[in-house]
Design an enzyme around this catalytic site. Sequence first.
Site, short mmCIF file in Angstrom:
data_model
loop_
_atom_site.label_atom_id
_atom_site.label_comp_id
_atom_site.label_asym_id
_atom_site.label_seq_id
_atom_site.Cartn_x
_atom_site.Cartn_y
_atom_site.Cartn_z
N ASP A 75 23.89 37.03 27.72
CA ASP A 75 24.96 38.01 27.06
C ASP A 75 26.07 38.01 27.93
O ASP A 75 26.51 36.91 28.55
CB ASP A 75 24.15 39.22 26.89
N HIS A 134 37.77 20.92 24.07
CA HIS A 134 37.54 19.49 24.26
C HIS A 134 37.39 19.07 25.65
O HIS A 134 37.68 19.85 26.29
CB HIS A 134 38.38 18.61 23.59
N SER A 461 24.03 42.06 17.30
CA SER A 461 23.74 41.89 18.84
C SER A 461 23.12 43.30 19.43
O SER A 461 22.73 42.95 20.30
CB SER A 461 25.15 41.52 19.32
#
Length: 673
Positions: A75, A134, A461
């Site tokens: 987390d 990327h 969550s």
Amino acid sequence: MLLYSYNHAIHGFSARLTPSQLSEVEKSPAHLKTYPESFGKLFTTHSPKFLGLNGNSGLWPAASYGAGVIIGIIDTGIWPESESFNEKGMPPVPQQWKGQCENGTAFNPSICNRKLIGARSFSKGLQAADSDGHGTHTSSTAAGNHVHGASHFGYAKGTARGVAPRAHVAMYKVLWATDTFQSATSDVLAGMDQAIADGVDIMSLSLGFEQTPYFKDVIAIASISAVEKGIFVVCAAGNDGGLQTTYNGAPWIMTVGAGTLDRIFHASVTLHNGVTLKGISYFPESIYITNKPLYYGKDDENKAICNRKALDPEEVTGKIVLCDNTTETDVYGQLVEVERAGGYAAIFLTDYSDLDSSDYKIPSMTLPTSSGVLIRQYATGVSEPKVKRMQFILTEVGIKPAPQVAFFSSRGPDPINPGILKPDILAPGVDVLAAVAPNVPYTEVGNYDLVTDYALYSGTSMAAPHVAGVGALLKAIHPEWSPAAIRSAIMTSAYTIDNTGAILKNEMAGFPATPIDFGAGHINPNKAMDPGLIYDLNFQDYVEFLCGLGYNDKQMKTVLRQSEWNCSQEPNTDLNYPSFILLYNNETAKNFSRVVTNVGQEESAYRAILEFPTGMSISIEPSTLTFTQKYQKQDFVLSVEIDSEAPRMIYGYVRWIDQHNHTVSSPIMAIKI
């Protein structure tokens, strides 16, 4: 540049590579799969009581509150000084623990204790990726070494002691405040890899990546490695709300949706004509406003709805502003406009609020549109409307109906494998009190930043750690249970009736929900302790499932991390799952084979109770199951047939009931595709 080596979740490494370097790696005979770096997102008190947990009876005392169980949380990190991590009353650290607390820039390992036994962070992937995400690739190969993580802890969101107060916690920080809660694939994988190596019993993930086939899904791949080692993996279902939006739906993962509690936080407003109205508010100060002018732009539609730049500061400064219900802007936009124009406080008419608890920068409340007639009538009927008093913030429990399926909770069918009913379970995920970092401003009130040790958050969550906590309690009582057994116990003991005696409803819309929304139902911890029967699964069952999906050798190697496996002659994707789903078009019938294991009393006789509506037909063979010893197995075949005139989505139940008060319930969902 090498970032991580992986040896437990997968065999492989992550590195920043040029195109030519990547090409060379992919030519290696040991190469299986390359994953370009991708980014995931985080899916973000009273709940133990709402779950029926108490210190006098039931699951809590039976499980010694989770003593001896280790929960690994993948987390955002922790604030270790929080009272949630106080070690008072905690047992010694289990001998199986191989992890550590790392020395970091803002973290001293001495802060760890018998409650917080591990703290590591992983950020190399995020640091290596460029602004477009990327440049970093996670590559799966036949070899790899264990990695030592990075070094900074200090941002925390959504970690609390809660459901399993004596369980040990190990935090693996893979999300960062500076990246808008994005997470690099390689960092999440490194955290999961380390958690497996460290010896956690439970793994909780409140994050997800874009839904992809399992051989491209690093959470699915790492999770099956964890499950193979007996680790119960719990993941958030996601917050996309609509149909077919679930994340983390692999059948070896317990996928959790979010439900509401029976508690609200509200404010009240009393008009000068004596009418008192009550609405929702999270304004963080306990204040009492008296005798303030009420402003309503009755002669200008844009002012009435508090549209952007519509309010005149000379008209609203120092007044309580009423903002009408509208589709032109959202409530947050209205609040920003009232604050810009100098409004003292605000009242919003809406049946749907997009405000988070941290958004309340001025005293504000939302009233249901049904109250609009009363307050508009008063505001337009007198020359100088006034608010007699306005009070913040009041807490009320016992609210009905509850629980409800949160409007944001992701629904099935699962986009990757709709043949497994997801989500599995519903758990508290709305307005959950969680420990946060007190050195990070939670909100701004007036000219001041407000910090806090605990704050309210909503999201799947928040729901996932509740289920992880219940899993820890069950593991403490039944250490021999497999991850699938724990999941089965939780699912078959769930309830689908709210506190008004009706089927669970969808929040906001208010209409009845279905297993596509809530899975098996809402978690019921005390019942899960003694489920009677379980639908068990082992690693080979998942292998057979993957074989049935038609994966090629390279794809199978990628998921299983093995060079050899066995598939039966007739691969079958119909797992021994505690729920059933029929996807039909021309073929409107299906037979499901299941095996149940007796974990209740030795001498037990179960009879099947079938519930199904018009348009659906269910039969079962045999309809009675007799057990003479514990862990004995019995199989049955469930047959489902759908009429041509049936609605697109229809569902029923099979419930196995014995003489010892066990009810083993499974939903049966049918969807026309």
